[in-house]
Design a protein around this motif. Structure first.
Motif, mmCIF file in Angstrom:
data_model
loop_
_atom_site.group_PDB
_atom_site.id
_atom_site.type_symbol
_atom_site.label_atom_id
_atom_site.label_comp_id
_atom_site.label_asym_id
_atom_site.label_seq_id
_atom_site.Cartn_x
_atom_site.Cartn_y
_atom_site.Cartn_z
ATOM 1 N N GLY A 217 17.065 -20.428 9.817
ATOM 2 C CA GLY A 217 16.297 -21.514 10.438
ATOM 3 C C GLY A 217 14.812 -21.147 10.480
ATOM 4 N N GLY A 218 13.953 -22.091 10.113
ATOM 5 C CA GLY A 218 12.508 -21.854 10.158
ATOM 6 C C GLY A 218 11.948 -21.303 8.848
ATOM 7 N N ASP A 219 12.812 -20.811 7.945
ATOM 8 C CA ASP A 219 12.321 -20.323 6.644
ATOM 9 C C ASP A 219 11.688 -21.477 5.872
ATOM 10 O OD1 ASP A 219 13.221 -17.785 7.108
ATOM 11 O OD2 ASP A 219 14.914 -17.861 5.707
ATOM 12 N N LYS A 220 10.694 -21.103 5.082
ATOM 13 C CA LYS A 220 10.026 -22.140 4.285
ATOM 14 C C LYS A 220 10.568 -22.177 2.855
ATOM 15 C CE LYS A 220 5.469 -23.206 4.433
ATOM 16 N NZ LYS A 220 4.029 -23.212 4.078
ATOM 17 N N VAL A 221 10.822 -23.406 2.364
ATOM 18 C CA VAL A 221 11.212 -23.575 0.959
ATOM 19 C C VAL A 221 10.119 -24.385 0.261
ATOM 20 C CG1 VAL A 221 13.701 -23.447 1.377
ATOM 21 C CG2 VAL A 221 12.608 -25.678 1.423
ATOM 22 N N LEU A 222 9.854 -23.987 -0.980
ATOM 23 C CA LEU A 222 8.880 -24.724 -1.778
ATOM 24 C C LEU A 222 9.653 -25.612 -2.747
ATOM 25 C CD1 LEU A 222 5.850 -25.085 -2.537
ATOM 26 C CD2 LEU A 222 6.219 -23.338 -4.303
ATOM 27 N N LEU B 188 15.124 -25.962 8.086
ATOM 28 C CA LEU B 188 14.192 -25.236 7.214
ATOM 29 C C LEU B 188 12.854 -25.970 7.197
ATOM 30 C CD1 LEU B 188 16.565 -24.505 4.185
ATOM 31 C CD2 LEU B 188 15.941 -22.946 6.053
ATOM 32 N N GLU B 189 11.822 -25.237 6.829
ATOM 33 C CA GLU B 189 10.523 -25.891 6.679
ATOM 34 C C GLU B 189 10.352 -26.199 5.196
ATOM 35 O OE1 GLU B 189 5.851 -24.942 7.139
ATOM 36 O OE2 GLU B 189 7.231 -23.633 8.248
ATOM 37 N N MET B 190 9.939 -27.423 4.922
ATOM 38 C CA MET B 190 9.836 -27.818 3.504
ATOM 39 C C MET B 190 8.387 -28.050 3.127
ATOM 40 S SD MET B 190 11.406 -31.318 1.994
ATOM 41 C CE MET B 190 10.611 -32.490 0.986
ATOM 42 N N ASN C 115 30.624 -33.048 -2.372
ATOM 43 C CA ASN C 115 29.803 -33.569 -3.471
ATOM 44 C C ASN C 115 28.592 -32.642 -3.675
ATOM 45 O OD1 ASN C 115 28.231 -34.124 -1.279
ATOM 46 N ND2 ASN C 115 28.245 -36.336 -1.517
ATOM 47 N N GLY C 116 27.668 -33.079 -4.504
ATOM 48 C CA GLY C 116 26.498 -32.245 -4.793
ATOM 49 C C GLY C 116 25.698 -31.922 -3.543
ATOM 50 N N HIS C 117 25.642 -32.878 -2.606
ATOM 51 C CA HIS C 117 24.924 -32.617 -1.349
ATOM 52 C C HIS C 117 25.530 -31.417 -0.616
ATOM 53 C CE1 HIS C 117 23.039 -36.523 -1.986
ATOM 54 N NE2 HIS C 117 22.279 -36.327 -0.927
ATOM 55 N N GLY C 118 26.854 -31.277 -0.714
ATOM 56 C CA GLY C 118 27.524 -30.146 -0.069
ATOM 57 C C GLY C 118 27.091 -28.827 -0.714
ATOM 58 N N ALA C 119 26.940 -28.833 -2.040
ATOM 59 C CA ALA C 119 26.494 -27.616 -2.744
ATOM 60 C C ALA C 119 25.046 -27.289 -2.371
ATOM 61 C CB ALA C 119 26.630 -27.806 -4.250
ATOM 62 N N TRP C 120 24.221 -28.319 -2.240
ATOM 63 C CA TRP C 120 22.832 -28.107 -1.776
ATOM 64 C C TRP C 120 22.865 -27.338 -0.459
ATOM 65 C CZ3 TRP C 120 20.256 -33.683 -1.948
ATOM 66 C CH2 TRP C 120 19.789 -33.942 -3.247
ATOM 67 N N ASP C 121 23.671 -27.865 0.451
ATOM 68 C CA ASP C 121 23.734 -27.295 1.797
ATOM 69 C C ASP C 121 24.271 -25.861 1.753
ATOM 70 O OD1 ASP C 121 23.442 -27.444 4.573
ATOM 71 O OD2 ASP C 121 25.591 -27.810 4.796
ATOM 72 N N ALA C 122 25.316 -25.648 0.939
ATOM 73 C CA ALA C 122 25.910 -24.313 0.845
ATOM 74 C C ALA C 122 24.887 -23.303 0.335
ATOM 75 C CB ALA C 122 27.119 -24.351 -0.095
ATOM 76 N N ALA C 123 24.129 -23.693 -0.682
ATOM 77 C CA ALA C 123 23.149 -22.765 -1.265
ATOM 78 C C ALA C 123 22.103 -22.375 -0.222
ATOM 79 C CB ALA C 123 22.473 -23.414 -2.468
ATOM 80 N N LEU C 124 21.627 -23.362 0.524
ATOM 81 C CA LEU C 124 20.554 -23.081 1.489
ATOM 82 C C LEU C 124 21.085 -22.345 2.713
ATOM 83 C CD1 LEU C 124 18.686 -26.540 1.386
ATOM 84 C CD2 LEU C 124 18.071 -24.445 0.164
ATOM 85 N N SER C 125 22.184 -22.857 3.285
ATOM 86 C CA SER C 125 22.614 -22.317 4.578
ATOM 87 C C SER C 125 23.222 -20.916 4.459
ATOM 88 C CB SER C 125 23.591 -23.270 5.268
ATOM 89 O OG SER C 125 24.721 -23.420 4.454
ATOM 90 N N ASN C 126 23.644 -20.541 3.252
ATOM 91 C CA ASN C 126 24.216 -19.198 3.108
ATOM 92 C C ASN C 126 23.194 -18.127 2.749
ATOM 93 O OD1 ASN C 126 27.191 -19.231 3.529
ATOM 94 N ND2 ASN C 126 27.009 -20.939 2.118
ATOM 95 N N THR C 127 21.957 -18.533 2.501
ATOM 96 C CA THR C 127 20.964 -17.526 2.091
ATOM 97 C C THR C 127 19.712 -17.517 2.956
ATOM 98 O OG1 THR C 127 20.087 -19.147 0.540
ATOM 99 C CG2 THR C 127 21.617 -17.533 -0.358
ATOM 100 N N LEU C 128 19.442 -18.623 3.659
ATOM 101 C CA LEU C 128 18.187 -18.732 4.410
ATOM 102 C C LEU C 128 18.478 -18.822 5.899
ATOM 103 C CD1 LEU C 128 16.442 -21.337 2.048
ATOM 104 C CD2 LEU C 128 16.174 -18.857 2.027
#
Ligand SMILES: Cc1ncc(COP(=O)(O)O)c(C=O)c1O
Length: 221
Positions: free
Chosen positions: A80-85, A105-107, A65-78
């Protein structure tokens, strides 16, 4: 006696009603997944996704679902510990950031008013203040379903450019793709994602990510 009222029409933001034409097209036997028509169908879907997102980037299709796409976008480019705004404009922008937090990630939330779209000037000010480049990605939702706020993605990219910041711009178009203009490449979006169950009017269960050049590079490093 059972009373039948006819076809039920869902009146929620999504899943939306699946047109009869689409439902009928699903009534077919399984096909060979290694050769033949499925390969052509996959290629057709890939080029269709590029058209939909208005991008020459790389499409990915997930059985999620959309949550899976959220995860794919973040986990394939960032990492651990990176900050997202996270640009707050309703529940879903925050939800995306929280999903990232769960995976390490740090939010940071750029506070917003749920009755208003994201203020591009506030984005520019925050990014200018990030002189050490701690923020690796900016997350924003084009239409934040729960609040109905819609954000000016081109103006947000301009704010990032004005700040001279090189964070990735990631956009959730789950409630908007196919319903309103979206110009991934022209607006300078690095990653965009959507789900099958809203503007695309197909059953829930698939999600789609379009990655631009900078996102692919972030994945490789
Ligand atoms: C804007 C937006 N983002 C993300 C989601 C989450 O999608 P899913 O329920 O497919 O995981 C939704 C769902 O309503 C949404 O409207």
């Amino acid at each position: 006696m059972t009373l039948r009222n006819g076809k039920e029409f869902l009146m929620i933001p999504g899943p939306t009603n699946v047109p009869d034409e689409v439902l009928r097209a699903m009534h077919r036997p399984a096909v060979d997944i290694y050769e033949g028509p499925l390969i052509e169908t996959t290629e057709f879907c890939m080029s269709g996704l590029r058209k939909l997102f208005r991008s020459e980037g790389q499409p990915y299709i997930y059985a999620a679902n959309g949550h899976g796409a959220w995860d794919a976008a973040l986990s394939n480019t960032l990492n651990g510990g990176d900050k997202v705004l996270v640009l707050e404009s309703g529940r879903f922008a925050l939800g995306w950031g929280e999903a990232g937090e769960i995976t390490g990630l740090e939010m940071e939330v750029l506070k917003g008013d749920w009755r208003l779209p994201v203020n591009p000037q506030a984005v520019e000010d925050r990014l200018r203040a990030d002189t050490s480049g701690e923020i690796k990605a900016v997350l924003v939702v084009q239409v934040d379903t729960a609040s109905g706020a819609w954000n000016d993605i081109a103006a947000i990219r301009e704010a990032m450019t004005a700040a001279g910041h090189d964070a990735l711009l990631m956009v959730d178009t789950i409630a908007s793709l196919g319903c309103m203009p979206f110009e991934m490449d022209a607006w300078g979006v690095d990653i965009a994602l959507t789900g099958s169950q809203k503007g695309l009017m197909t059953p829930p269960g698939l999600s789609f990510v379009l990655a631009g050049e900078r996102a692919i590079k972030a994945h490789e490093t």
